[in-house]
Scaffold this motif. Sequence first.
Motif, PDB file in Angstrom:
ATOM      1  N   LYS A   1       4.240  16.964  -2.640  1.00  0.00           N
ATOM      2  CA  LYS A   1       3.272  17.482  -2.093  1.00  0.00           C
ATOM      3  C   LYS A   1       2.202  17.163  -1.186  1.00  0.00           C
ATOM      4  CE  LYS A   1       2.386  19.609  -6.935  1.00  0.00           C
ATOM      5  NZ  LYS A   1       1.339  19.858  -8.602  1.00  0.00           N
ATOM      6  N   SER A   2       2.527  15.684  -0.732  1.00  0.00           N
ATOM      7  CA  SER A   2       1.798  15.719   0.586  1.00  0.00           C
ATOM      8  C   SER A   2       2.295  15.650   1.468  1.00  0.00           C
ATOM      9  CB  SER A   2       1.012  13.909   0.089  1.00  0.00           C
ATOM     10  OG  SER A   2       2.775  13.199   0.032  1.00  0.00           O
TER      11      SER A   2
ATOM     12  N   ARG B   1      13.908  21.473  -5.802  1.00  0.00           N
ATOM     13  CA  ARG B   1      12.701  22.706  -6.425  1.00  0.00           C
ATOM     14  C   ARG B   1      13.086  22.965  -7.724  1.00  0.00           C
ATOM     15  NH1 ARG B   1      13.093  25.003  -1.713  1.00  0.00           N
ATOM     16  NH2 ARG B   1      14.566  27.105  -2.516  1.00  0.00           N
TER      17      ARG B   1
ATOM     18  N   ASP C   1       6.767  14.531  -7.462  1.00  0.00           N
ATOM     19  CA  ASP C   1       6.320  16.031  -7.115  1.00  0.00           C
ATOM     20  C   ASP C   1       5.540  15.650  -6.481  1.00  0.00           C
ATOM     21  OD1 ASP C   1       6.141  18.458  -7.239  1.00  0.00           O
ATOM     22  OD2 ASP C   1       4.706  18.528  -9.057  1.00  0.00           O
ATOM     23  N   LYS C   2       4.131  14.353  -6.841  1.00  0.00           N
ATOM     24  CA  LYS C   2       2.555  14.258  -6.086  1.00  0.00           C
ATOM     25  C   LYS C   2       3.236  13.434  -5.070  1.00  0.00           C
ATOM     26  CE  LYS C   2       0.177  13.186 -10.380  1.00  0.00           C
ATOM     27  NZ  LYS C   2      -0.016  11.498 -11.856  1.00  0.00           N
TER      28      LYS C   2
END
Length: 417
Positions: A212-213, A223, A208-209
């Motif tokens: 997000k980038s 999702r 997820d990190k």
Amino acid sequence: MAIAPQPAAINKTKAKITLVFLWSGLNRKGQSVSGEIKAENLSQAKAELIRQGIVVKKIRRQTESVLAQMGQSIKPMDIAVLTRQIATMLTAGVPLVQTLQLLASSHDKKPMRVMLANICSEIESGIPPSRALRQYPRQFDDLYCDLVASGEQSGALDAIFNRIAIYREKAEALKSKIKKAMFYPATVLIVSIVVTAILLLYVVPEFDKIFKSFGAELPAFTRMVINMSNFVQSNWYIAVGAIIAFSFFYIHSYRRMESVRDNTDKFILRLPIFGVILQKAALARYARTLSTTFAAGLPLIDGLIAAAGSSGNAVYRKAILSVRNEVMSGMQMNIAMRTTKVFPEMVIQMVMIGEESGSLDDMLSKVAGIYEQQVDDAVDALSSLIEPLIMVVLGILIGGLIIAMYLPIFDIGKVVH
């Protein structure tokens, strides 16, 4: 195990057996005192206390309440093995008292040694073996004691103990198979939950990190998995608390409310695969118990009560009690069984043949053997299927999560600006 011990060895064994007595009374100064004392019998214990200047007010043997507090518990399999040992030694011509003395001195569990020594002491004082055994209802249930009582009346204790040994051995073997059948789905469920939790709590957040980038729209499947991971991270304690609360409420209700137990048993019988196994196990217990009691000379009505208690399922327990009521009113057992609509036609026909031919115990024994074999085969088949089942379940879980995490990477050309 079948070799009869020599008289000298038996006498030596007897000398080593000691019982523990709990006492209370007054000492020489008139003060209230209490404690425990070891002796071979009650009279010897009282004599020793008097010699010490104790005025005995109460004295009793160490019994089941004390046994329950000891480190090692007496398990059903211990009783099954003990029964087989007693049957073997009685058949070899060793008297019951000497048999119990030998077993008490050689057993590796202290609770068993104490219990056998107490029972032996009771029998030596003139109490019938069945009454001595009834002092330990957790180890020797009513059926066990009733069968021993029938052996006392017929003078065939060796044959009765042999029947009880066979019955207990079959019952424990069946119980072991049922536990084995239940263990496999529990294993799959636990492994699946643990693997999924690890992925959602530790692996998905790292992806997820990275996503997000990217700053772009993610596939719907990805999702969904990320939202699931966020929910688990934020609310895992609520889920755990809800599971614990539900388990506590259910266990409490199951112990206190008969309706909950009955509905649970009905639900279990409707489960695919496992319900069929449990149905066959209940039929095997019913036939085995009734065959044992009938062959031992117990009245059919008493045998049906014992069979109802040993069925292990509320549906069959109520059906068997219904059969008992009908039999008491004069109806043939096979007809009474048919009216309950829970017994297979094969079982009913075997019972009918047994009633007509006067060999009901033999027919019921054959029925028990058939269903015990079917349970064995079903559990073996389940065992052979469990490994591929675990692989499929874990493959779907892990594979689905991996696909969800790698979909954006596969479509990286569209995701990264």
